[in-house]
Design a protein around this motif. Structure first.
Motif, mmCIF file in Angstrom:
data_model
loop_
_atom_site.group_PDB
_atom_site.id
_atom_site.type_symbol
_atom_site.label_atom_id
_atom_site.label_comp_id
_atom_site.label_asym_id
_atom_site.label_seq_id
_atom_site.Cartn_x
_atom_site.Cartn_y
_atom_site.Cartn_z
ATOM 1 N N THR A 340 0.884 -1.121 -0.002
ATOM 2 C CA THR A 340 0.023 -0.197 -0.080
ATOM 3 C C THR A 340 0.926 1.092 -0.068
ATOM 4 O OG1 THR A 340 -1.764 -1.148 1.217
ATOM 5 C CG2 THR A 340 -1.789 1.280 1.272
ATOM 6 N N ASP A 341 0.630 2.257 -0.873
ATOM 7 C CA ASP A 341 1.287 3.490 -0.623
ATOM 8 C C ASP A 341 0.152 4.535 -0.709
ATOM 9 O OD1 ASP A 341 2.982 5.591 -1.506
ATOM 10 O OD2 ASP A 341 3.480 5.003 -3.317
ATOM 11 N N ASP A 342 0.322 5.117 0.443
ATOM 12 C CA ASP A 342 -0.800 6.320 0.812
ATOM 13 C C ASP A 342 -0.078 7.781 0.187
ATOM 14 O OD1 ASP A 342 -2.387 8.126 1.786
ATOM 15 O OD2 ASP A 342 -2.687 7.274 3.626
ATOM 16 N N LEU A 343 -0.545 7.913 -1.038
ATOM 17 C CA LEU A 343 0.316 9.118 -1.688
ATOM 18 C C LEU A 343 -0.242 10.190 -1.054
ATOM 19 C CD1 LEU A 343 -0.323 8.386 -5.387
ATOM 20 C CD2 LEU A 343 1.790 8.073 -3.892
ATOM 21 N N ASN A 344 -1.629 10.527 -0.626
ATOM 22 C CA ASN A 344 -2.284 11.631 0.109
ATOM 23 C C ASN A 344 -1.382 12.046 1.468
ATOM 24 O OD1 ASN A 344 -4.541 13.522 -0.009
ATOM 25 N ND2 ASN A 344 -4.819 12.747 2.024
ATOM 26 N N ALA A 345 -0.948 11.011 2.086
ATOM 27 C CA ALA A 345 -0.259 11.104 3.451
ATOM 28 C C ALA A 345 0.951 11.676 3.177
ATOM 29 C CB ALA A 345 -0.159 9.876 4.185
ATOM 30 N N ALA A 346 1.738 11.401 2.016
ATOM 31 C CA ALA A 346 2.851 12.027 1.506
ATOM 32 C C ALA A 346 2.688 13.408 1.228
ATOM 33 C CB ALA A 346 3.726 11.178 0.539
ATOM 34 N N LEU A 347 1.931 13.772 0.430
ATOM 35 C CA LEU A 347 1.570 15.279 0.095
ATOM 36 C C LEU A 347 -0.007 15.259 -0.124
ATOM 37 C CD1 LEU A 347 2.082 18.061 -0.795
ATOM 38 C CD2 LEU A 347 2.623 17.163 -3.089
ATOM 39 N N THR A 348 -0.627 16.057 0.691
ATOM 40 C CA THR A 348 -2.211 16.239 0.596
ATOM 41 C C THR A 348 -2.474 16.568 -0.999
ATOM 42 O OG1 THR A 348 -2.395 16.887 2.861
ATOM 43 C CG2 THR A 348 -4.518 17.355 1.356
ATOM 44 N N GLY A 349 -3.463 15.856 -1.557
ATOM 45 C CA GLY A 349 -3.735 16.020 -3.001
ATOM 46 C C GLY A 349 -2.978 15.474 -4.120
ATOM 47 N N LEU A 350 -1.890 14.593 -3.438
ATOM 48 C CA LEU A 350 -1.053 13.729 -4.603
ATOM 49 C C LEU A 350 -2.010 12.651 -4.964
ATOM 50 C CD1 LEU A 350 1.657 13.546 -5.985
ATOM 51 C CD2 LEU A 350 2.460 12.309 -3.953
ATOM 52 N N ILE A 351 -2.217 12.327 -6.386
ATOM 53 C CA ILE A 351 -3.067 11.300 -6.751
ATOM 54 C C ILE A 351 -2.249 10.724 -7.818
ATOM 55 C CG2 ILE A 351 -5.174 12.340 -5.924
ATOM 56 C CD1 ILE A 351 -5.469 13.239 -9.005
ATOM 57 N N ALA A 352 -2.859 9.308 -8.037
ATOM 58 C CA ALA A 352 -2.199 8.475 -9.086
ATOM 59 C C ALA A 352 -3.334 8.626 -10.313
ATOM 60 C CB ALA A 352 -2.078 7.035 -8.563
ATOM 61 N N THR A 353 -2.867 8.609 -11.443
ATOM 62 C CA THR A 353 -3.607 8.708 -12.689
ATOM 63 C C THR A 353 -3.343 7.329 -13.567
ATOM 64 O OG1 THR A 353 -2.123 9.877 -13.681
ATOM 65 C CG2 THR A 353 -3.858 11.028 -12.498
ATOM 66 N N GLY A 354 -4.445 6.992 -14.263
ATOM 67 C CA GLY A 354 -4.148 5.987 -15.462
ATOM 68 C C GLY A 354 -4.141 4.663 -14.764
ATOM 69 N N LEU A 355 -4.769 4.300 -13.377
ATOM 70 C CA LEU A 355 -4.941 3.186 -12.829
ATOM 71 C C LEU A 355 -6.585 2.737 -13.142
ATOM 72 C CD1 LEU A 355 -3.161 3.474 -9.603
ATOM 73 C CD2 LEU A 355 -2.185 2.701 -11.679
ATOM 74 N N PRO A 356 -6.635 1.402 -13.361
ATOM 75 C CA PRO A 356 -5.658 0.171 -12.764
ATOM 76 C C PRO A 356 -4.740 -0.201 -13.743
ATOM 77 C CG PRO A 356 -7.835 -0.678 -13.396
ATOM 78 C CD PRO A 356 -8.057 0.935 -13.293
ATOM 79 N N LEU A 357 -3.752 -0.771 -13.189
ATOM 80 C CA LEU A 357 -2.637 -1.315 -13.972
ATOM 81 C C LEU A 357 -2.860 -3.094 -14.030
ATOM 82 C CD1 LEU A 357 0.390 0.648 -13.661
ATOM 83 C CD2 LEU A 357 -0.908 0.567 -15.572
ATOM 84 N N ASN A 358 -3.297 -3.740 -14.962
ATOM 85 C CA ASN A 358 -3.695 -5.160 -14.855
ATOM 86 C C ASN A 358 -2.189 -5.967 -15.190
ATOM 87 O OD1 ASN A 358 -6.235 -4.836 -14.073
ATOM 88 N ND2 ASN A 358 -6.790 -4.621 -16.342
ATOM 89 N N ASN A 359 -1.972 -7.010 -14.586
ATOM 90 C CA ASN A 359 -0.848 -7.916 -14.710
ATOM 91 C C ASN A 359 0.649 -7.137 -14.927
ATOM 92 O OD1 ASN A 359 -2.691 -10.004 -15.487
ATOM 93 N ND2 ASN A 359 -3.029 -9.167 -17.354
ATOM 94 N N ALA A 360 0.684 -6.186 -13.911
ATOM 95 C CA ALA A 360 1.792 -5.479 -13.829
ATOM 96 C C ALA A 360 2.983 -6.133 -13.169
ATOM 97 C CB ALA A 360 1.765 -4.226 -13.009
ATOM 98 N N CYS A 361 2.480 -7.089 -12.151
ATOM 99 C CA CYS A 361 3.653 -7.929 -11.524
ATOM 100 C C CYS A 361 3.086 -9.332 -11.303
ATOM 101 C CB CYS A 361 4.096 -7.380 -10.172
ATOM 102 S SG CYS A 361 5.594 -7.919 -9.570
#
Length: 600
Positions: A340-361
């Motif tokens: 789990t990577d809580d981006l919002n805890a690192a910087l409020t409003g920091l978000i991931a885009t373009g997800l989900p990624l399937n079969n990434a690993c």
């Protein structure tokens, strides 16, 4: 011959024999063959401040022109309050044998070395002292299979009233590819201002200075910082003039020293344990020694490794969070991998885009989320790794500063793993580069100081940009030409200011730059005719500007440019007679001069 006479002659004979034996002993002592073995110590800085360090080099020599030496051994003894430094940086150039030393220890023992005739080799390590005083470091028990060498002594002087230094890291353990903030702190325990600092921060192989480094200093306006071309060192220097405005530290006291800091961002390119050290630092033009400072960094190969690219991002920018997972267990497959990577805890409003990624690993694995990102159902065969990229967007209103992102809840069918962190920096302050066009350079030359200003914000314009460049005294250079008005894409005002007597700045103001726009311009300088050979720096102070209605500021200093001056010979001539008749003879006086401090 009477009995009495015989006894007298025997006594005389015995006495003569005793005198002869004593004479032989005295002669042997007077003409003893000197040892071919020697061990001599030399300190890189014979004087240091308390808790700083010096590099101690011992040279082991065999001066014999005919005999090799084997089974060489010796002991080095450190006195009370002197120990081997945490960053030992030890090395031995002798090809065979063994030596033992450890950080915090007070002795070094060497044995089993060999030297051919006329050969020598060196043992090198760092030492430090926890108290002031004069200390004698001794070497004893120097011997080989058929020789005994003399003891030797090396003197270390330690001060508790001189400037002292400390090197530290914001995180002493990071993941491979990650970064940490390196701080060099300087302290002045004396009751007088101090000037003329000189030193380097040196990085070992495997570490580099960030290409978009948060390089800052609050050690006075005249402290210059120059990064090496290979991004492995920072050279620091300041003016050695006894005027308050040139000081890199104001007065302090033994109990409450004044202080300042130089900060850089360091990136790792591989795993391992690293010793970071400075050079032997000095001040007062090199006359007062500080010694070295050091810190240690552990770079780990983690099960999960994350790095934001680029390291420095602007508000509103989209960057790539590069993720690599590695199964270091070569015998077993890791299934059910999660994190789990809580981006919002690192910087409020920091978000991931373009997800989900399937079969990434692994087949069936999924990377999903926005403010908090998770991987589920990952799998890796023994010894295998996988890599993928998560686009992340920095919030438009992000504050300027450094941030730490933490990846947690890392587990697989094999094990659970500790959380890992990675850092990044948010800044939209404009950047500045400076360079000197001409090369080579000698005293009296006219030179061109070329500037390039860049607005790194891809969405917003820069306005009201101001920055000043410290040129210094006319004994170094005079400002001859300014870029004039509207020199930066139709904006900008330039002027000369003199903040103190015989010290001059180039002041640039009212500059506007559109989003992602740059401009270049020149300032002309003329070097003093009497300038000594050596290196000189011109330093641009912090940039202040407005972006989107908010005031922003750059690192300090924002840029610097250096020159190397070599004072070439000069020729002057004059006629002895001011007036001469046609056909008359006269004399011309020639004067060829070469500056005292020229390099050749």
């Amino acid at each position: 011959m009477t009995a009495m006479l015989k006894k007298t002659l025997i006594r005389l004979s015995n006495a003569s024999r005793l005198v002869y034996i004593l004479a032989l002993v005295a002669s042997s002592a007077a003409y003893a063959v000197p040892s071919d073995l020697s061990l001599t110590g030399n300190l890189s800085s014979p004087t240091i401040s308390v808790n700083n360090s010096s590099t101690l080099t011992y040279t082991l020599s065999n001066s014999s022109s005919s005999n090799s030496a084997s089974a060489i051994g010796f002991t080095i003894n450190l006195p009370t309050n002197v120990v081997i430094a945490d960053q030992t940086n030890d090395s031995m150039s002798c090809g065979s044998g063994d030596y033992t030393l450890s950080a915090g220890g007070n002795s070094v023992i060497a044995s089993g070395y060999q030297l051919g005739q006329g050969q020598n080799c060196q043992l090198v390590f760092n030492i430090t002292a926890s108290a002031a005083g004069v200390f004698n470091i001794t070497s004893t028990e120097l011997s080989s299979s058929d020789d005994i060498g003399p003891d030797s002594s090396t003197t270390l002087t330690v001060s508790d009233t001189n400037v002292f230094a400390a090197l530290s890291l914001s995180s002493s353990s990071i993941s491979a590819g990650g970064s940490t903030e390196l701080t060099l702190a300087l302290f002045n325990p004396s009751d007088a201002s101090v000037y003329g600092f000189s030193g380097q921060i040196i990085l070992p192989e495997g570490l580099v200075i960030s290409s978009t480094t948060n390089l800052t200093s609050d050690c006075g306006d005249y402290m210059t910082l120059a990064q090496s071309a290979d991004a492995r060192s920072i050279t620091l220097s300041s003016q050695n003039s006894p005027f308050e405005f040139f000081a890199f530290l104001p007065p302090g006291s033994v109990g409450t020293p004044s202080s300042c800091s130089v900060i850089i961002d360091v990136l790792s390119s591989g795993a391992g344990n690293f010793n970071l050290t400075t050079s032997d630092m000095t001040y007062s033009g090199g006359s007062i020694k500080i010694g070295k400072a050091g810190a240690s960094l552990s770079v780990q190969k983690q099960f999960v490794n994350m790095v934001l690219d680029p390291f420095t991002v602007t508000p509103g920018q989209t960057a790539n969070l590069n993720v690599t997972l590695t199964n270091f267990d070569r015998s077993n497959t890791a299934n059910n991998i999660t994190f789990t990577d809580d981006l919002n805890a690192a910087l409020t409003g920091l978000i991931a885009t373009g997800l989900p990624l399937n079969n990434a690993c692994g087949s069936g694995s999924v990377v999903s989320g926005t403010g908090s990102v998770s991987l589920t159902n990952g799998s890796l065969a023994g010894g295998e790794s996988c890599s993928f990229t998560i686009p992340v967007t920095v919030p438009v209103g992000a504050s300027i500063g450094s941030y730490t992102n933490t990846v947690s809840n890392i587990s697989s069918s094999i094990d659970t793993y500790p959380s890992v962190t990675n850092s990044f920096r948010v800044s939209n302050a404009p950047t500045l580069t400076m360079s000197v066009v001409e090369s080579p350079i000698t005293a009296g030359d006219a030179i061109t100081l070329r500037y390039t200003l860049t607005n790194i914000d891809g969405a917003n314009a820069v306005s009201d940009l101001t920055v000043s460049t410290v040129i210094g005294a006319t004994s170094v250079a005079s400002i001859t030409t300014l870029p004039g008005s509207n020199f930066c894409n139709g904006s900008g005002i330039s002027a000369i200011s003199s903040p103190t007597i015989d010290s001059f700045n180039v002041d640039l103001s009212a500059i506007t730059l559109a989003a992602s726009e740059s401009c270049s311009f020149d300032v002309g300088l003329t070097l003093s005719e009497g300038l000594n050979s050596g290196s000189y720096y011109f330093t641009a102070q912090q940039i202040i500007a407005t972006i989107g209605g908010n005031s922003v500021s750059s690192k300090s200093p924002s840029a610097s440019a250096s020159i190397i001056v070599d004072t070439a010979p000069s020729l002057r001539f004059s006629f002895q007679d001011n007036v001469m008749l046609p056909g008359a003879s006269g004399f011309i006086d020639f004067e060829l001069s070469h500056h005292l401090n020229a390099s050749a």
